[in-house]
Design a protein around this motif. Structure first.
Motif, PDB file in Angstrom:
ATOM      1  N   LEU A  87       0.793  -1.228   0.000  1.00 51.17           N
ATOM      2  CA  LEU A  87       0.000   0.000   0.000  1.00 51.17           C
ATOM      3  C   LEU A  87       0.826   1.280   0.000  1.00 51.17           C
ATOM      4  N   TYR A  88       1.997   1.262   0.644  1.00 50.48           N
ATOM      5  CA  TYR A  88       2.699   2.519   0.904  1.00 50.48           C
ATOM      6  C   TYR A  88       4.117   2.631   0.336  1.00 50.48           C
ATOM      7  N   ILE A  89       4.672   1.564  -0.202  1.00 55.33           N
ATOM      8  CA  ILE A  89       6.021   1.666  -0.765  1.00 55.33           C
ATOM      9  C   ILE A  89       5.946   1.300  -2.249  1.00 55.33           C
ATOM     10  N   ASP A  90       5.833   2.319  -3.066  1.00 56.41           N
ATOM     11  CA  ASP A  90       5.595   2.130  -4.497  1.00 56.41           C
ATOM     12  C   ASP A  90       6.738   1.440  -5.242  1.00 56.41           C
ATOM     13  N   GLU A  91       7.963   1.632  -4.786  1.00 53.99           N
ATOM     14  CA  GLU A  91       9.097   1.089  -5.542  1.00 53.99           C
ATOM     15  C   GLU A  91       9.295  -0.418  -5.378  1.00 53.99           C
ATOM     16  N   ILE A  92       8.517  -1.045  -4.491  1.00 54.48           N
ATOM     17  CA  ILE A  92       8.614  -2.491  -4.308  1.00 54.48           C
ATOM     18  C   ILE A  92       7.438  -3.151  -5.024  1.00 54.48           C
ATOM     19  N   PRO A  93       7.731  -4.007  -6.015  1.00 48.62           N
ATOM     20  CA  PRO A  93       6.633  -4.697  -6.710  1.00 48.62           C
ATOM     21  C   PRO A  93       5.842  -5.588  -5.744  1.00 48.62           C
ATOM     22  N   LYS A  94       4.537  -5.672  -5.986  1.00 44.99           N
ATOM     23  CA  LYS A  94       3.653  -6.464  -5.134  1.00 44.99           C
ATOM     24  C   LYS A  94       4.146  -7.909  -5.014  1.00 44.99           C
ATOM     25  N   LYS A  95       4.583  -8.483  -6.134  1.00 46.32           N
ATOM     26  CA  LYS A  95       5.007  -9.891  -6.101  1.00 46.32           C
ATOM     27  C   LYS A  95       6.242 -10.092  -5.222  1.00 46.32           C
ATOM     28  N   VAL A  96       7.095  -9.085  -5.123  1.00 43.47           N
ATOM     29  CA  VAL A  96       8.265  -9.180  -4.242  1.00 43.47           C
ATOM     30  C   VAL A  96       7.811  -9.185  -2.788  1.00 43.47           C
ATOM     31  N   SER A  97       6.903  -8.299  -2.446  1.00 42.79           N
ATOM     32  CA  SER A  97       6.371  -8.249  -1.073  1.00 42.79           C
ATOM     33  C   SER A  97       5.705  -9.569  -0.706  1.00 42.79           C
ATOM     34  N   ILE A  98       4.945 -10.135  -1.635  1.00 41.83           N
ATOM     35  CA  ILE A  98       4.269 -11.402  -1.377  1.00 41.83           C
ATOM     36  C   ILE A  98       5.279 -12.529  -1.199  1.00 41.83           C
ATOM     37  N   ASN A  99       6.244 -12.609  -2.101  1.00 42.01           N
ATOM     38  CA  ASN A  99       7.249 -13.681  -2.016  1.00 42.01           C
ATOM     39  C   ASN A  99       8.037 -13.611  -0.718  1.00 42.01           C
ATOM     40  N   GLU A 100       8.426 -12.410  -0.330  1.00 41.00           N
ATOM     41  CA  GLU A 100       9.179 -12.242   0.918  1.00 41.00           C
ATOM     42  C   GLU A 100       8.330 -12.653   2.125  1.00 41.00           C
ATOM     43  N   ALA A 101       7.058 -12.280   2.099  1.00 41.89           N
ATOM     44  CA  ALA A 101       6.160 -12.630   3.203  1.00 41.89           C
ATOM     45  C   ALA A 101       5.958 -14.146   3.282  1.00 41.89           C
ATOM     46  N   VAL A 102       5.792 -14.785   2.143  1.00 41.52           N
ATOM     47  CA  VAL A 102       5.613 -16.244   2.121  1.00 41.52           C
ATOM     48  C   VAL A 102       6.852 -16.925   2.690  1.00 41.52           C
ATOM     49  N   GLU A 103       8.032 -16.452   2.318  1.00 43.18           N
ATOM     50  CA  GLU A 103       9.271 -17.039   2.838  1.00 43.18           C
ATOM     51  C   GLU A 103       9.378 -16.865   4.360  1.00 43.18           C
ATOM     52  N   LEU A 104       9.018 -15.686   4.856  1.00 40.40           N
ATOM     53  CA  LEU A 104       9.015 -15.483   6.307  1.00 40.40           C
ATOM     54  C   LEU A 104       8.003 -16.411   6.978  1.00 40.40           C
ATOM     55  N   GLY A 105       6.851 -16.593   6.354  1.00 42.34           N
ATOM     56  CA  GLY A 105       5.840 -17.489   6.889  1.00 42.34           C
ATOM     57  C   GLY A 105       6.324 -18.923   6.964  1.00 42.34           C
ATOM     58  N   LYS A 107       9.401 -19.832   7.253  1.00 36.05           N
ATOM     59  CA  LYS A 107      10.480 -19.916   8.236  1.00 36.05           C
ATOM     60  C   LYS A 107       9.966 -19.849   9.674  1.00 36.05           C
ATOM     61  N   TYR A 108       9.026 -18.959   9.936  1.00 34.19           N
ATOM     62  CA  TYR A 108       8.596 -18.699  11.309  1.00 34.19           C
ATOM     63  C   TYR A 108       7.218 -19.268  11.660  1.00 34.19           C
ATOM     64  N   GLY A 109       6.418 -19.586  10.668  1.00 28.53           N
ATOM     65  CA  GLY A 109       5.074 -20.068  10.929  1.00 28.53           C
ATOM     66  C   GLY A 109       4.993 -21.583  10.929  1.00 28.53           C
ATOM     67  N   ASP A 110       3.770 -22.072  10.789  1.00 26.07           N
ATOM     68  CA  ASP A 110       3.578 -23.522  10.745  1.00 26.07           C
ATOM     69  C   ASP A 110       3.563 -23.992   9.286  1.00 26.07           C
ATOM     70  N   ASP A 111       3.199 -25.235   9.073  1.00 23.53           N
ATOM     71  CA  ASP A 111       3.232 -25.823   7.728  1.00 23.53           C
ATOM     72  C   ASP A 111       2.302 -25.132   6.738  1.00 23.53           C
ATOM     73  N   HIS A 112       1.277 -24.469   7.231  1.00 26.81           N
ATOM     74  CA  HIS A 112       0.291 -23.844   6.347  1.00 26.81           C
ATOM     75  C   HIS A 112       0.449 -22.330   6.235  1.00 26.81           C
ATOM     76  N   SER A 113       1.369 -21.756   6.962  1.00 24.29           N
ATOM     77  CA  SER A 113       1.504 -20.294   7.001  1.00 24.29           C
ATOM     78  C   SER A 113       1.800 -19.686   5.639  1.00 24.29           C
ATOM     79  N   GLY A 114       2.726 -20.269   4.908  1.00 29.02           N
ATOM     80  CA  GLY A 114       3.089 -19.714   3.599  1.00 29.02           C
ATOM     81  C   GLY A 114       1.908 -19.655   2.663  1.00 29.02           C
ATOM     82  N   ARG A 115       1.140 -20.726   2.626  1.00 30.55           N
ATOM     83  CA  ARG A 115      -0.029 -20.779   1.751  1.00 30.55           C
ATOM     84  C   ARG A 115      -1.107 -19.790   2.202  1.00 30.55           C
ATOM     85  N   PHE A 116      -1.327 -19.710   3.524  1.00 31.53           N
ATOM     86  CA  PHE A 116      -2.311 -18.776   4.070  1.00 31.53           C
ATOM     87  C   PHE A 116      -1.924 -17.335   3.728  1.00 31.53           C
ATOM     88  N   ILE A 117      -0.677 -16.978   3.968  1.00 33.73           N
ATOM     89  CA  ILE A 117      -0.181 -15.622   3.690  1.00 33.73           C
ATOM     90  C   ILE A 117      -0.320 -15.299   2.209  1.00 33.73           C
TER      91      ILE A 117
END
Length: 126
Positions: A87-105, A107-117
């Motif tokens: 929403l607020y950082i235009d220079e970062i493509p949406k797909k990059v934000s999503i991919n990074e979030a899935v990877e964090l999920g 690493k730190y979440g449970d088996d379903h976190s990446g898919r949920f995120i």
């Protein structure tokens, strides 16, 4: 510090803020005692805190058959970072934000976190 590392640090700080109910300056200072913080990490932490209501509302809009209160603290922190970026950082493509979030999920979440995120974030409009 690479942006991936900065996001991971921001996640850890935001998670601690939620668990301990502290302000960004205090959380950043505590984290800085053990690890270096770069400007991108600070931007994420302060931005999520400043826009938390809007970010949470956007997440709540995209949850299907799930209440926000049931979302695990790990996933909330990760989703907040990604939604803030989308929403607020235009220079970062949406797909990059999503991919990074899935990877964090994964690493730190449970088996379903990446898919949920991924499912929630893929519905977020820029």
């Amino acid at each position: 510090m690479k942006r991936h590392q900065a996001r991971e640090a921001a996640f850890q700080i935001l998670f601690q803020m939620d668990m301990n109910d502290v302000e960004p300056k205090e959380a950043l200072a505590a984290f800085a005692e053990n690890q270096q913080i770069d400007t991108f990490t600070s931007r994420l932490v302060e931005g999520v805190y400043e826009h938390k209501q809007e970010v949470d509302e956007k997440i709540i809009e995209k949850l299907e058959n799930w209440s926000f209160q049931r979302v695990a603290a790990v996933e909330k922190a990760i989703l907040r970072i990604a939604v803030f970026e989308i929403l607020y950082i235009d220079e970062i493509p949406k797909k990059v934000s999503i991919n990074e979030a899935v990877e964090l999920g994964k690493k730190y979440g449970d088996d379903h976190s990446g898919r949920f995120i991924n499912g929630v974030l893929s519905k977020i409009d820029e």
